[in-house]
Design a protein around this motif. Structure first.
Motif, PDB file in Angstrom:
ATOM      1  N   GLY A 383      11.286   8.705  -7.373  1.00 15.63           N
ATOM      2  CA  GLY A 383      10.077   9.794  -7.733  1.00 15.63           C
ATOM      3  C   GLY A 383       8.837   9.552  -6.705  1.00 15.63           C
ATOM      4  N   SER A 384       8.821   8.322  -5.847  1.00  9.04           N
ATOM      5  CA  SER A 384       7.625   8.203  -5.085  1.00  9.04           C
ATOM      6  C   SER A 384       8.062   8.394  -3.860  1.00  9.04           C
ATOM      7  CB  SER A 384       7.244   6.486  -5.248  1.00  9.04           C
ATOM      8  OG  SER A 384       6.780   6.185  -6.308  1.00  9.04           O
ATOM      9  N   SER A 385       6.998   8.679  -3.002  1.00  6.15           N
ATOM     10  CA  SER A 385       7.147   9.306  -1.584  1.00  6.15           C
ATOM     11  C   SER A 385       7.273   8.026  -0.656  1.00  6.15           C
ATOM     12  CB  SER A 385       6.128  10.036  -1.073  1.00  6.15           C
ATOM     13  OG  SER A 385       6.295  10.974  -0.340  1.00  6.15           O
ATOM     14  N   VAL A 386       7.963   7.957   0.227  1.00  2.00           N
ATOM     15  CA  VAL A 386       7.907   6.952   1.328  1.00  2.00           C
ATOM     16  C   VAL A 386       8.226   7.468   2.839  1.00  2.00           C
ATOM     17  CG1 VAL A 386       9.063   5.006  -0.185  1.00  2.00           C
ATOM     18  CG2 VAL A 386      10.578   6.298   1.402  1.00  2.00           C
ATOM     19  N   ILE A 387       7.995   7.204   3.832  1.00  2.00           N
ATOM     20  CA  ILE A 387       8.485   7.378   5.214  1.00  2.00           C
ATOM     21  C   ILE A 387       9.499   6.440   5.520  1.00  2.00           C
ATOM     22  CG2 ILE A 387       7.969   7.520   7.415  1.00  2.00           C
ATOM     23  CD1 ILE A 387       6.800   9.570   5.748  1.00  2.00           C
ATOM     24  N   ALA A 388      10.624   7.004   5.933  1.00  5.52           N
ATOM     25  CA  ALA A 388      11.864   6.213   6.276  1.00  5.52           C
ATOM     26  C   ALA A 388      12.114   6.162   7.749  1.00  5.52           C
ATOM     27  CB  ALA A 388      13.116   6.987   5.446  1.00  5.52           C
ATOM     28  N   LYS A 389      12.801   5.065   8.158  1.00  6.84           N
ATOM     29  CA  LYS A 389      13.023   5.078   9.586  1.00  6.84           C
ATOM     30  C   LYS A 389      14.759   4.705   9.504  1.00  6.84           C
ATOM     31  CE  LYS A 389      11.830   1.714  12.366  1.00  6.84           C
ATOM     32  NZ  LYS A 389      10.991   0.936  13.318  1.00  6.84           N
ATOM     33  N   LEU A 390      15.350   5.495  10.154  1.00 12.34           N
ATOM     34  CA  LEU A 390      16.990   4.908  10.352  1.00 12.34           C
ATOM     35  C   LEU A 390      17.254   4.771  11.720  1.00 12.34           C
ATOM     36  CD1 LEU A 390      19.677   5.267   8.892  1.00 12.34           C
ATOM     37  CD2 LEU A 390      19.864   7.491   9.217  1.00 12.34           C
ATOM     38  N   ASP A 391      17.935   3.649  11.763  1.00 10.62           N
ATOM     39  CA  ASP A 391      18.379   3.092  12.925  1.00 10.62           C
ATOM     40  C   ASP A 391      19.741   3.438  13.229  1.00 10.62           C
ATOM     41  OD1 ASP A 391      19.336   1.527  15.111  1.00 10.62           O
ATOM     42  OD2 ASP A 391      17.932  -0.011  14.813  1.00 10.62           O
ATOM     43  N   HIS A 392      20.072   4.301  14.099  1.00 16.18           N
ATOM     44  CA  HIS A 392      21.405   4.804  14.110  1.00 16.18           C
ATOM     45  C   HIS A 392      22.340   3.765  14.935  1.00 16.18           C
ATOM     46  CE1 HIS A 392      20.689   9.119  12.808  1.00 16.18           C
ATOM     47  NE2 HIS A 392      19.498   8.847  13.222  1.00 16.18           N
ATOM     48  N   VAL A 393      21.693   2.702  15.445  1.00 20.16           N
ATOM     49  CA  VAL A 393      22.628   1.797  16.147  1.00 20.16           C
ATOM     50  C   VAL A 393      22.970   0.596  15.085  1.00 20.16           C
ATOM     51  CG1 VAL A 393      22.662  -0.041  17.749  1.00 20.16           C
ATOM     52  CG2 VAL A 393      21.618   2.268  18.361  1.00 20.16           C
ATOM     53  N   THR A 394      22.165   0.328  14.332  1.00 19.86           N
ATOM     54  CA  THR A 394      22.429  -0.839  13.286  1.00 19.86           C
ATOM     55  C   THR A 394      22.793  -0.322  11.819  1.00 19.86           C
ATOM     56  OG1 THR A 394      19.975  -1.076  12.620  1.00 19.86           O
ATOM     57  CG2 THR A 394      20.831  -2.534  14.498  1.00 19.86           C
ATOM     58  N   GLY A 395      22.314   0.932  11.554  1.00 23.91           N
ATOM     59  CA  GLY A 395      22.625   1.465  10.382  1.00 23.91           C
ATOM     60  C   GLY A 395      21.334   1.178   9.490  1.00 23.91           C
ATOM     61  N   GLU A 396      20.244   0.181   9.886  1.00 21.40           N
ATOM     62  CA  GLU A 396      19.225  -0.210   9.039  1.00 21.40           C
ATOM     63  C   GLU A 396      18.462   0.997   8.610  1.00 21.40           C
ATOM     64  OE1 GLU A 396      16.132  -4.006   9.405  1.00 21.40           O
ATOM     65  OE2 GLU A 396      16.563  -2.909  11.244  1.00 21.40           O
ATOM     66  N   HIS A 397      17.813   0.794   7.515  1.00 16.73           N
ATOM     67  CA  HIS A 397      17.083   1.912   6.913  1.00 16.73           C
ATOM     68  C   HIS A 397      15.733   1.257   6.366  1.00 16.73           C
ATOM     69  CE1 HIS A 397      16.751   4.379   2.977  1.00 16.73           C
ATOM     70  NE2 HIS A 397      15.698   4.828   3.788  1.00 16.73           N
ATOM     71  N   ARG A 398      14.651   1.439   6.895  1.00 17.81           N
ATOM     72  CA  ARG A 398      13.369   0.906   6.645  1.00 17.81           C
ATOM     73  C   ARG A 398      12.342   1.616   6.234  1.00 17.81           C
ATOM     74  NH1 ARG A 398      12.112  -2.596  11.905  1.00 17.81           N
ATOM     75  NH2 ARG A 398      10.140  -2.851  10.767  1.00 17.81           N
ATOM     76  N   GLN A 399      11.483   1.323   5.340  1.00 20.98           N
ATOM     77  CA  GLN A 399      10.445   2.197   4.479  1.00 20.98           C
ATOM     78  C   GLN A 399       9.067   1.721   4.476  1.00 20.98           C
ATOM     79  OE1 GLN A 399      12.718   1.922   1.033  1.00 20.98           O
ATOM     80  NE2 GLN A 399      13.783   3.822   1.290  1.00 20.98           N
ATOM     81  N   HIS A 400       8.326   2.939   4.512  1.00 15.93           N
ATOM     82  CA  HIS A 400       6.780   2.704   4.315  1.00 15.93           C
ATOM     83  C   HIS A 400       6.530   3.216   2.955  1.00 15.93           C
ATOM     84  CE1 HIS A 400       2.410   2.439   5.240  1.00 15.93           C
ATOM     85  NE2 HIS A 400       2.402   3.423   4.522  1.00 15.93           N
ATOM     86  N   ALA A 401       6.090   2.579   1.920  1.00 14.67           N
ATOM     87  CA  ALA A 401       5.852   2.836   0.845  1.00 14.67           C
ATOM     88  C   ALA A 401       4.354   3.415   0.759  1.00 14.67           C
ATOM     89  CB  ALA A 401       6.329   1.906  -0.272  1.00 14.67           C
ATOM     90  N   PHE A 402       4.005   4.329  -0.139  1.00 15.55           N
ATOM     91  CA  PHE A 402       2.627   4.972  -0.638  1.00 15.55           C
ATOM     92  C   PHE A 402       2.382   4.388  -1.967  1.00 15.55           C
ATOM     93  CE2 PHE A 402       4.085   7.614   2.730  1.00 15.55           C
ATOM     94  CZ  PHE A 402       3.241   7.649   3.656  1.00 15.55           C
ATOM     95  N   GLU A 403       1.197   4.666  -2.150  1.00 17.79           N
ATOM     96  CA  GLU A 403       0.581   4.704  -3.871  1.00 17.79           C
ATOM     97  C   GLU A 403       1.421   5.539  -4.740  1.00 17.79           C
ATOM     98  OE1 GLU A 403      -1.760   2.303  -5.120  1.00 17.79           O
ATOM     99  OE2 GLU A 403      -1.890   1.566  -3.133  1.00 17.79           O
ATOM    100  N   SER A 404       1.842   5.414  -5.809  1.00 20.90           N
ATOM    101  CA  SER A 404       2.531   6.463  -6.625  1.00 20.90           C
ATOM    102  C   SER A 404       2.189   7.582  -6.712  1.00 20.90           C
ATOM    103  CB  SER A 404       3.026   5.699  -7.949  1.00 20.90           C
ATOM    104  OG  SER A 404       1.551   5.405  -8.516  1.00 20.90           O
ATOM    105  N   SER A 405       0.557   7.690  -6.444  1.00 13.39           N
ATOM    106  CA  SER A 405       0.029   9.022  -6.636  1.00 13.39           C
ATOM    107  C   SER A 405       0.179   9.821  -5.403  1.00 13.39           C
ATOM    108  CB  SER A 405      -1.171   8.832  -7.272  1.00 13.39           C
ATOM    109  OG  SER A 405      -2.029   8.275  -6.417  1.00 13.39           O
TER     110      SER A 405
END
Ligand SMILES: [Fe+2]
Length: 480
Positions: A383-405
């Motif tokens: 239910g919370s918003s993040v910006i995700a970055k997917l690395d197609h080489v390693t498969g790694e999936h990293r995120q920037h989290a925001f405040e819940s509102s």
């Protein structure tokens, strides 16, 4: 895959309160420090008001297009926004909104619906090319918007070269090497008895802004097609079987039922992938199992294969009924990245990537049509918003989290310099901060995506963060 993702998510309904335009530039208050090297203009567009002059939108797609700009210069951010002056906008201003027929919103009274093509809200994409800013939607013609003060200059028909009864869709692609813009539009002419093949008309616009038609992808029926991709040699269309039902379509034309509601997903018809050579020649058609998607990430050629990234949706309900509940803050949710690999022998391999609900895939646009390593998404986790970055080489999936509102829109990557490596730069993303009922521009360091924002520019008001937009290094000139 979809079983693990909730079907809907809660958005704060106040984000969809009608937004006032800000017709004169204002300087925004900042948290943090805007990097000196980051210079240019971010243009965004989305539906900004839903009630006006007797018109009340029944679907998010029928909100009026609000184009905004964030001018980033010497550590400051200036802001301005204006509604696109469409015929729909003017009718509403004159108090005749009840006579306006939207894509999913009926006018009052049959005579205002019968035979009426849905009004263009011009709310889907703001694209900069050939020193022009175009406001686009799938059902309209391009609107020429002043790059500096955002006034509407009129319809852009490319000096009469855009055929009168064709559309110009909302997701053009710009080749970063040649500077050409490619797009398509549904060709409506054959429905009116003219001698032009039915289908999707493909366009090339050269760097000086001159439009030519490259050919037509033939269609047996009218379909809903929102996006496509380019590679170095092809235009790539994955034709999801979303058809305008002939009976519902005829009824809608007669004024009974909306045009938008005439579309149906027909999986039994299968899916066609069409490759249109950029230098002419025969189109190649590959048939495969269907899927529902609306947005393409990127595409490229890989040893004879074509790789095409899309965001797959669990159902077509996403577009049709799922976005009618926006006033309650309930939005559809279940979508995930899917990579299609089309082999020279016509096999289509499908790789589904496990993420939470995601949409708005973007990449470093210097890689458009070429192999890219990273895709950025808006993602919703619990239910919370993040910006995700997917690395197609390693498969790694990293995120920037925001405040819940806070709810985030589409992320746009800006390189640190012309020759910076992929992912070396910033992500610009608009958010709606529900706790303060304001819209904000967050500037993230792409390589350190988990970190706090480098800077946040805060409006004194709100608008829905919108659908799509573009960044250009050109600094818009203040005309205030
Ligand atoms: Fe879109």
């Amino acid at each position: 895959m979809a079983a693990t993702i909730p079907n809907t998510r809660q958005y704060n309904a106040r984000a969809f309160e009608d937004a006032r335009e800000v017709p004169r530039e204002v300087e925004l208050a900042l948290i943090g420090v805007v990097p000196q090297e980051l210079q240019g203009t971010l243009y965004r567009i989305g539906p900004g008001r839903f009630n006006s002059g007797g018109f009340a939108a029944d679907h998010i797609f029928d909100g009026d297009g609000l184009v905004s700009k964030f001018v980033i210069e010497s550590g400051t951010v200036r802001f301005q926004s204006r509604y696109v002056r469409t015929p729909k906008f003017h009718a509403q201003e004159a108090g005749r909104g009840g006579q306006v027929r939207g894509l999913y919103t009926q006018a009052r009274g049959l005579r205002h619906n019968a035979g009426q093509f849905p009004a263009d809200s011009a709310n889907t994409h703001a694209v900069v090319h050939a020193e022009r800013l175009l406001a686009l939607s799938d059902i309209g013609r391009p609107w020429d918007i002043d790059l500096d003060d955002l006034t509407t200059k009129g319809v852009c028909d490319f000096d009469g070269r855009l055929p009168r009864l064709t559309r110009f869709s909302a997701h053009p692609k710009i080749d970063p090497v040649t500077g050409e813009l490619f797009n398509f539009g549904l060709d409506l002419a054959p429905r009116l008895g003219m001698h032009i093949p039915a289908g999707l008309r493909c366009y090339r616009v050269d760097p000086s802004g001159r439009l030519t038609t490259m050919g037509v992808v033939p269609l047996e029926d009218v379909i809903v097609q929102h996006d496509f991709a380019i590679t170095e040699r092809y235009l790539v269309f994955a034709l999801s079987p979303i058809f305008v039902d002939p009976i519902k379509g005829a009824l809608a034309l007669a004024g009974f039922g909306t045009t938008g509601d005439a579309a149906d997903y027909r999986p039994e018809k299968g899916m066609k992938i069409v490759l249109v050579p950029r230098d002419g020649g025969r189109q190649r058609v590959i048939e495969c199992d269907p899927l529902v998607y609306f947005h393409v990430g990127n595409a490229y050629e890989d040893n004879g294969d074509i790789v095409l990234d899309v965001v797959q949706h669990e159902s077509f309900e996403f577009l049709s009924t799922g976005l009618k509940t926006f006033r309650d803050g309930v939005l559809p949710n279940a979508a995930w990245p899917t990579r299609l690999r089309i082999t020279p022998r016509g096999r289509v391999l499908r790789e589904e990537i496990e993420m939470a609900a995601c949409e708005f895939p973007t990449h470093d646009e210097r890689r458009t049509g070429r192999e890219h390593r990273f895709t950025y998404f808006t993602e919703y986790v619990d239910g919370s918003s993040v910006i995700a970055k997917l690395d197609h080489v390693t498969g790694e999936h990293r995120q920037h989290a925001f405040e819940s509102s806070t709810t985030a829109g589409e992320p746009i990557f800006v390189p640190r310099s012309d020759n910076a490596a992929e992912d070396d730069g910033w992500i610009l993303v608009l958010t709606y901060n529900a706790a303060e009922h304001r819209t904000e521009l967050h500037i993230l360091d792409a390589a350190k995506i988990e970190d706090d924002a480098v800077a946040i520019a805060r409006l004194n008001g709100h608008f829905f963060p919108g659908f799509h937009g573009s960044f250009t290094p050109r600094v818009a000139v203040s005309k205030a």
